[in-house]
Design a protein around this motif. Structure first.
Motif, PDB file in Angstrom:
ATOM      1  N   LYS A 110       9.059  11.633 -15.478  1.00 32.91           N
ATOM      2  CA  LYS A 110       9.499  12.723 -14.492  1.00 32.91           C
ATOM      3  C   LYS A 110      10.913  13.199 -14.927  1.00 32.91           C
ATOM      4  O   LYS A 110      11.266  14.278 -14.800  1.00 32.91           O
ATOM      5  CB  LYS A 110       9.297  12.177 -13.369  1.00 32.91           C
ATOM      6  CG  LYS A 110       8.025  11.865 -12.548  1.00 32.91           C
ATOM      7  CD  LYS A 110       7.982  10.977 -11.458  1.00 32.91           C
ATOM      8  CE  LYS A 110       8.260  11.724 -10.154  1.00 32.91           C
ATOM      9  NZ  LYS A 110       7.470  12.767  -9.788  1.00 32.91           N
ATOM     10  N   LEU A 111      11.692  12.050 -15.407  1.00 29.53           N
ATOM     11  CA  LEU A 111      13.132  12.381 -15.705  1.00 29.53           C
ATOM     12  C   LEU A 111      13.328  13.360 -17.076  1.00 29.53           C
ATOM     13  O   LEU A 111      14.008  14.116 -16.942  1.00 29.53           O
ATOM     14  CB  LEU A 111      13.926  11.041 -15.948  1.00 29.53           C
ATOM     15  CG  LEU A 111      14.196  10.245 -14.476  1.00 29.53           C
ATOM     16  CD1 LEU A 111      14.653   8.728 -14.912  1.00 29.53           C
ATOM     17  CD2 LEU A 111      15.083  10.934 -13.586  1.00 29.53           C
ATOM     18  N   VAL A 112      12.410  13.295 -17.786  1.00 30.63           N
ATOM     19  CA  VAL A 112      12.500  13.804 -19.276  1.00 30.63           C
ATOM     20  C   VAL A 112      12.095  15.416 -18.801  1.00 30.63           C
ATOM     21  O   VAL A 112      12.785  16.256 -19.279  1.00 30.63           O
ATOM     22  CB  VAL A 112      11.584  13.488 -20.305  1.00 30.63           C
ATOM     23  CG1 VAL A 112      11.621  14.131 -21.152  1.00 30.63           C
ATOM     24  CG2 VAL A 112      12.240  11.699 -20.709  1.00 30.63           C
ATOM     25  N   ALA A 113      10.858  15.413 -18.095  1.00 30.66           N
ATOM     26  CA  ALA A 113      10.758  16.962 -17.657  1.00 30.66           C
ATOM     27  C   ALA A 113      11.975  17.506 -16.849  1.00 30.66           C
ATOM     28  O   ALA A 113      12.139  18.527 -17.129  1.00 30.66           O
ATOM     29  CB  ALA A 113       9.615  16.783 -16.697  1.00 30.66           C
ATOM     30  N   LEU A 114      12.300  16.843 -15.968  1.00 28.52           N
ATOM     31  CA  LEU A 114      13.633  17.533 -15.181  1.00 28.52           C
ATOM     32  C   LEU A 114      14.826  17.809 -16.033  1.00 28.52           C
ATOM     33  O   LEU A 114      15.428  18.780 -15.689  1.00 28.52           O
ATOM     34  CB  LEU A 114      14.004  16.499 -13.973  1.00 28.52           C
ATOM     35  CG  LEU A 114      13.110  16.056 -12.730  1.00 28.52           C
ATOM     36  CD1 LEU A 114      12.987  14.946 -11.891  1.00 28.52           C
ATOM     37  CD2 LEU A 114      12.905  17.585 -11.893  1.00 28.52           C
ATOM     38  N   ALA A 115      15.033  16.617 -16.756  1.00 28.58           N
ATOM     39  CA  ALA A 115      16.238  17.036 -17.734  1.00 28.58           C
ATOM     40  C   ALA A 115      15.964  18.291 -18.802  1.00 28.58           C
ATOM     41  O   ALA A 115      16.972  19.134 -18.947  1.00 28.58           O
ATOM     42  CB  ALA A 115      16.306  15.852 -18.739  1.00 28.58           C
ATOM     43  N   LEU A 116      14.769  18.398 -19.366  1.00 24.53           N
ATOM     44  CA  LEU A 116      14.439  19.772 -19.966  1.00 24.53           C
ATOM     45  C   LEU A 116      14.439  20.890 -19.035  1.00 24.53           C
ATOM     46  O   LEU A 116      15.014  22.054 -19.445  1.00 24.53           O
ATOM     47  CB  LEU A 116      13.225  19.472 -20.484  1.00 24.53           C
ATOM     48  CG  LEU A 116      12.576  20.681 -21.458  1.00 24.53           C
ATOM     49  CD1 LEU A 116      13.436  21.114 -22.585  1.00 24.53           C
ATOM     50  CD2 LEU A 116      11.025  20.471 -21.943  1.00 24.53           C
ATOM     51  N   PHE A 117      14.072  20.850 -17.661  1.00 24.08           N
ATOM     52  CA  PHE A 117      14.167  21.828 -16.965  1.00 24.08           C
ATOM     53  C   PHE A 117      15.730  22.334 -16.577  1.00 24.08           C
ATOM     54  O   PHE A 117      16.134  23.554 -16.500  1.00 24.08           O
ATOM     55  CB  PHE A 117      13.572  21.625 -15.517  1.00 24.08           C
ATOM     56  CG  PHE A 117      13.602  22.666 -14.555  1.00 24.08           C
ATOM     57  CD1 PHE A 117      12.551  23.627 -14.807  1.00 24.08           C
ATOM     58  CD2 PHE A 117      14.341  22.581 -13.481  1.00 24.08           C
ATOM     59  CE1 PHE A 117      12.579  24.904 -13.636  1.00 24.08           C
ATOM     60  CE2 PHE A 117      14.477  23.639 -12.664  1.00 24.08           C
ATOM     61  CZ  PHE A 117      13.342  24.684 -12.636  1.00 24.08           C
ATOM     62  N   VAL A 118      16.280  21.245 -16.483  1.00 19.10           N
ATOM     63  CA  VAL A 118      17.911  21.494 -16.388  1.00 19.10           C
ATOM     64  C   VAL A 118      18.553  22.291 -17.636  1.00 19.10           C
ATOM     65  O   VAL A 118      19.364  23.275 -17.457  1.00 19.10           O
ATOM     66  CB  VAL A 118      18.693  20.125 -16.260  1.00 19.10           C
ATOM     67  CG1 VAL A 118      20.210  20.442 -16.041  1.00 19.10           C
ATOM     68  CG2 VAL A 118      18.213  19.618 -14.647  1.00 19.10           C
ATOM     69  N   VAL A 119      18.154  21.914 -18.761  1.00 16.04           N
ATOM     70  CA  VAL A 119      18.480  22.451 -20.087  1.00 16.04           C
ATOM     71  C   VAL A 119      18.237  23.771 -20.038  1.00 16.04           C
ATOM     72  O   VAL A 119      19.051  24.699 -20.445  1.00 16.04           O
ATOM     73  CB  VAL A 119      18.135  21.738 -21.254  1.00 16.04           C
ATOM     74  CG1 VAL A 119      18.469  22.322 -22.630  1.00 16.04           C
ATOM     75  CG2 VAL A 119      18.758  19.942 -21.185  1.00 16.04           C
TER      76      VAL A 119
END
Length: 261
Positions: A110-119
């Motif tokens: 979930k954190l990796v997906a959210l990080a990519l979304f933020v980028v």
């Protein structure tokens, strides 16, 4: 972890959530860019003069987006806190744990997906700011020739990297608050209260504290070392360490806490 990564994109790409987030970052980037170019001939918030010559440098292309790096960080913090805490309040977390019992893998995905979304969101904001900068440059008497050189493109790339890292630092604060508080409203309110008034008040009363406060460090990274006198490399290292510790604490709490929703 891969399935958790994929599943997290379902709520992130819902039209209301995605368009709301994009609208917020576009408004921030447009605001920062317009105010930056219309400030030519005046002083900025810190009392430093804003000149057309300074904006004509290769780094001038990203100054509009960097001017609102705090707002971009706030959007990243709010998105991550709402997404993670929303799993608790909406009662979906227990179903997710049935599909993926390994809690650390679930949370990391979930954190990796959210990080990519933020980028991706930061990229949209920077692209909008860049396009608007070229449109406003002639109005403010700013030359764009240096922006199109190799140095200008390098400055654009480093600006994107710095804004992304800085926003991810804000996101780490939101992630920790979401795991600890487990409610979207509480997570966003507490993390924003800490990131903005608390840290700003401490740093203004006791200036050396800026070198050690996590959000202040991330703000230094987001602006490429232009916020205060601390070396950029030191701010980056300390900020990344803070973010790593916050995420580690979040994962440990997520693994050990009883899930009631």
């Amino acid at each position: 972890m891969i399935n958790a990564f994929r599943a997290e994109w379902v709520p992130l790409l819902r039209p209301r959530f995605a368009l709301g987030t994009l609208g917020a970052v576009l408004a921030c980037s447009i605001l920062g860019t317009v105010l930056t170019f219309f400030s030519v001939g005046h002083n900025d918030f810190d009392g430093d003069p804003v000149t057309a010559a300074a904006l004509s440098h290769p780094t001038g292309l990203v100054q509009g987006a960097q001017a609102v790096s705090i707002l971009l960080g706030v959007v990243a913090l709010s998105v991550v806190a709402a997404a993670l805490a929303g799993d608790h309040s909406h009662g979906t977390l227990r179903n997710q744990l049935v599909a993926q019992p390994h809690r650390a893998r679930l949370l990391v995905g979930k954190l990796v997906a959210l990080a990519l979304f933020v980028v991706l969101v930061v990229a949209v904001a920077l692209l909008a700011s860049t396009a608007l900068s070229f449109a406003l440059a002639p109005v403010a008497g700013v030359s764009t020739s240096a922006w199109l050189t190799g140095s200008g493109l390098a400055a654009l790339g480093s600006g994107f990297l710095n804004l992304s890292v800085g926003s991810l630092g804000y996101a780490a604060v939101g992630a920790l608050a979401a795991i600890l508080l487990r409610g979207p409203a509480a997570a966003i309110a507490v993390s924003l209260a800490y990131a903005l008034p608390v840290e700003m008040l401490i740093s203004r009363i006791y200036h050396p504290a800026r070198d050690w406060l996590p959000v202040q460090l991330m703000q230094e990274v987001a602006t490429g070392g232009a916020t205060f006198d601390m070396p950029y490399s030191a701010a980056l290292l300390r900020g990344l360490l803070y973010a790593a510790v916050m995420l580690l604490v979040a994962i440990l709490f997520f693994q050990r806490r009883d899930m009631t929703s």
